[in-house]
Scaffold this active site. Structure first.
Site, PDB file in Angstrom:
ATOM      1  N   ASP A  10       1.891  -5.204   9.278  1.00  0.00           N
ATOM      2  CA  ASP A  10       1.062  -6.047   8.409  1.00  0.00           C
ATOM      3  C   ASP A  10       0.379  -7.149   9.186  1.00  0.00           C
ATOM      4  OD1 ASP A  10       3.242  -4.830   6.567  1.00  0.00           O
ATOM      5  OD2 ASP A  10       1.541  -5.402   5.311  1.00  0.00           O
ATOM      6  N   LYS A  17       7.245  -4.230   6.845  1.00  0.00           N
ATOM      7  CA  LYS A  17       8.108  -4.113   5.670  1.00  0.00           C
ATOM      8  C   LYS A  17       9.552  -4.498   5.973  1.00  0.00           C
ATOM      9  CE  LYS A  17       7.244  -3.423   2.333  1.00  0.00           C
ATOM     10  NZ  LYS A  17       7.040  -4.550   1.385  1.00  0.00           N
ATOM     11  N   ARG A  50      -1.539  -0.886  -1.951  1.00  0.00           N
ATOM     12  CA  ARG A  50      -0.722  -1.680  -1.028  1.00  0.00           C
ATOM     13  C   ARG A  50      -0.826  -1.063   0.344  1.00  0.00           C
ATOM     14  NH1 ARG A  50       1.408   2.291   0.662  1.00  0.00           N
ATOM     15  NH2 ARG A  50       2.786   0.948   1.867  1.00  0.00           N
ATOM     16  N   GLY A  51      -0.192  -1.718   1.349  1.00  0.00           N
ATOM     17  CA  GLY A  51      -0.357  -1.287   2.736  1.00  0.00           C
ATOM     18  C   GLY A  51      -1.501  -2.110   3.329  1.00  0.00           C
ATOM     19  N   ALA A  52      -1.267  -2.679   4.518  1.00  0.00           N
ATOM     20  CA  ALA A  52      -2.195  -3.688   5.049  1.00  0.00           C
ATOM     21  C   ALA A  52      -3.671  -3.236   5.092  1.00  0.00           C
ATOM     22  CB  ALA A  52      -1.713  -4.143   6.424  1.00  0.00           C
TER      23      ALA A  52
END
Ligand code: MRU
Length: 359
Positions: A244, A255, A55-57
């Site tokens: 993001d 987030k 996860r994480g852009a």
């Protein structure tokens, strides 16, 4: 940053392309176990993205591209046109995993462009694999550049707050917001970090606390509900988060909880920075066009597998929120610092470097 004797990044590497497979840290197991998983099928990579194993852009972007590379090398297509049709199908599957981070679209488009340009099946396979390896290397380089640019904003001995995880674990390595923090430390300044827990998935307590401790950076935790009192007490000197998606207007999608932290920061006169690569910018969309992912209500209604909410209660679980540009002090990119008015600074930087999405 951890550098080995050859000055190569030596910290956590979240995902790699190895022996025609994708190897990634399963982040659902952190902080208790550091487990690496190997994927050979793009459908499994899509599932891993959905389940937040990765996860994480920026990490989602590179994972998606690597997923597409798996689809490419495993294809039995005999012609370029059949291969491109197969890749388009894999693209659709990967694209639908998570809607908000624009980096996923950017990375998938980059691979599709390479495949459309190739002349033969063999050439496309080779070029696509080269491209995903290049993307992974570039990600770390870009984060290091951003770190150098951003580190000048911080003074020796400051305590800073971050939200969610915008670190090594949200990228291929080094991180965006946490990359800046790493660069502050490397420049010889001392820095203390306060990480928010980041309910409901706890990226702050599970991931940010883990990776900063792993790299020997002073980190403390606060529940999301404790942000206000720490600001009121004057503990927090600056705030830095990742993103993001950033629109041409300077609106930042990040987030859930980022918006309320930025609002409180303004009320307490605390500088609020966003660190993000140019691949996180979306020039086409307006605020209302962007889909904010709504995740399973179980993330809120259960804790460690146990129900903590009465049955029959409606639950809202948006994964991201929108911070308007007026609450942002500056955006740190690999090409420089974007200051207010953000829409002008964004327009100028993209005039020089072009949009990353080819529009
Ligand atoms: O739901 P997640 O964990 O993928 O959300 C991650 C974030 O919101 C990060 O802050 C953002 O992707 C920036 S990562 C460099």
């Amino acid at each position: 940053m951890k550098l080995n004797k050859n000055h190569i990044y030596d910290g956590l590497v979240t995902l790699t392309w190895k022996d025609d497979a994708v190897v990634l840290i399963d982040q659902t197991k952190l902080p208790n176990k550091l487990v690496y998983r190997t994927f050979r099928d793009y459908n499994d990579v899509a599932r891993a993205i959905k389940k937040l194993m990765v996860r994480g852009a920026p990490a989602i972007g590179v994972a998606g591209a690597m997923g597409l590379a798996l689809a490419c090398i495993r294809s039995r297509a005999n012609s370029k046109s059949d291969l491109v049709i197969e890749l388009q199908h894999a693209y659709d599957v990967l694209r639908l995993t998570r809607p908000t981070a624009i980096n996923l679209l950017w990375a998938l488009e980059r691979i599709m462009k390479i495949s459309r340009r190739g002349k033969t099946v063999m050439e496309i396979k080779q070029k696509v694999v080269q491209e995903v390896q290049k993307m992974a290397e570039e990600d770390i380089e870009i984060n290091r550049r951003m770190g150098k640019i951003g580190s000048g904003l911080f003074r020796d001995g400051e305590t800073v707050m971050t939200h969610c995880n915008a670190g090594s674990l949200a990228t291929v390595g080094y991180g965006t917001a946490l990359g800046v923090i790493r660069a502050v430390k490397e420049s010889g300044k001392s820095i203390k970090v306060i990480a928010t827990e980041t309910r409901p998935v706890l990226q702050g307590s599970r991931l940010t606390a883990f990776e900063l401790q792993h790299d020997g950076i002073d980190v403390s935790l606060v529940p999301d509900t404790g942000v206000g009192i720490l600001m009121a007490r004057g503990v927090i000197k600056r705030i830095i988060v990742g993103a993001d998606r950033i629109l041409r207007t300077g609106h930042v999608f990040n987030k859930i909880g980022t918006y309320q932290i930025a609002t409180l920061a303004r009320a307490h006169n605390i500088p609020f920075y966003v660190a993000a690569p140019l691949s996180t910018f979306d020039f086409k969309s307006n605020v209302e066009d962007v889909v904010i992912e709504e995740r399973d209500s179980k993330e809120v209604s259960t804790m460690a597998g146990k129900r903590i909410v009465p049955r029959g209660i409606h639950i809202f679980n948006p994964a991201f929120d929108i911070t308007p540009p007026n609450l942002i002090t500056a955006i740190i990119t690999e090409k420089g610092l974007l200051k207010q008015p953000l829409y002008k600074a964004i327009r100028n930087i993209f005039r020089v470097y072009g949009t990353q999405h080819g529009d």
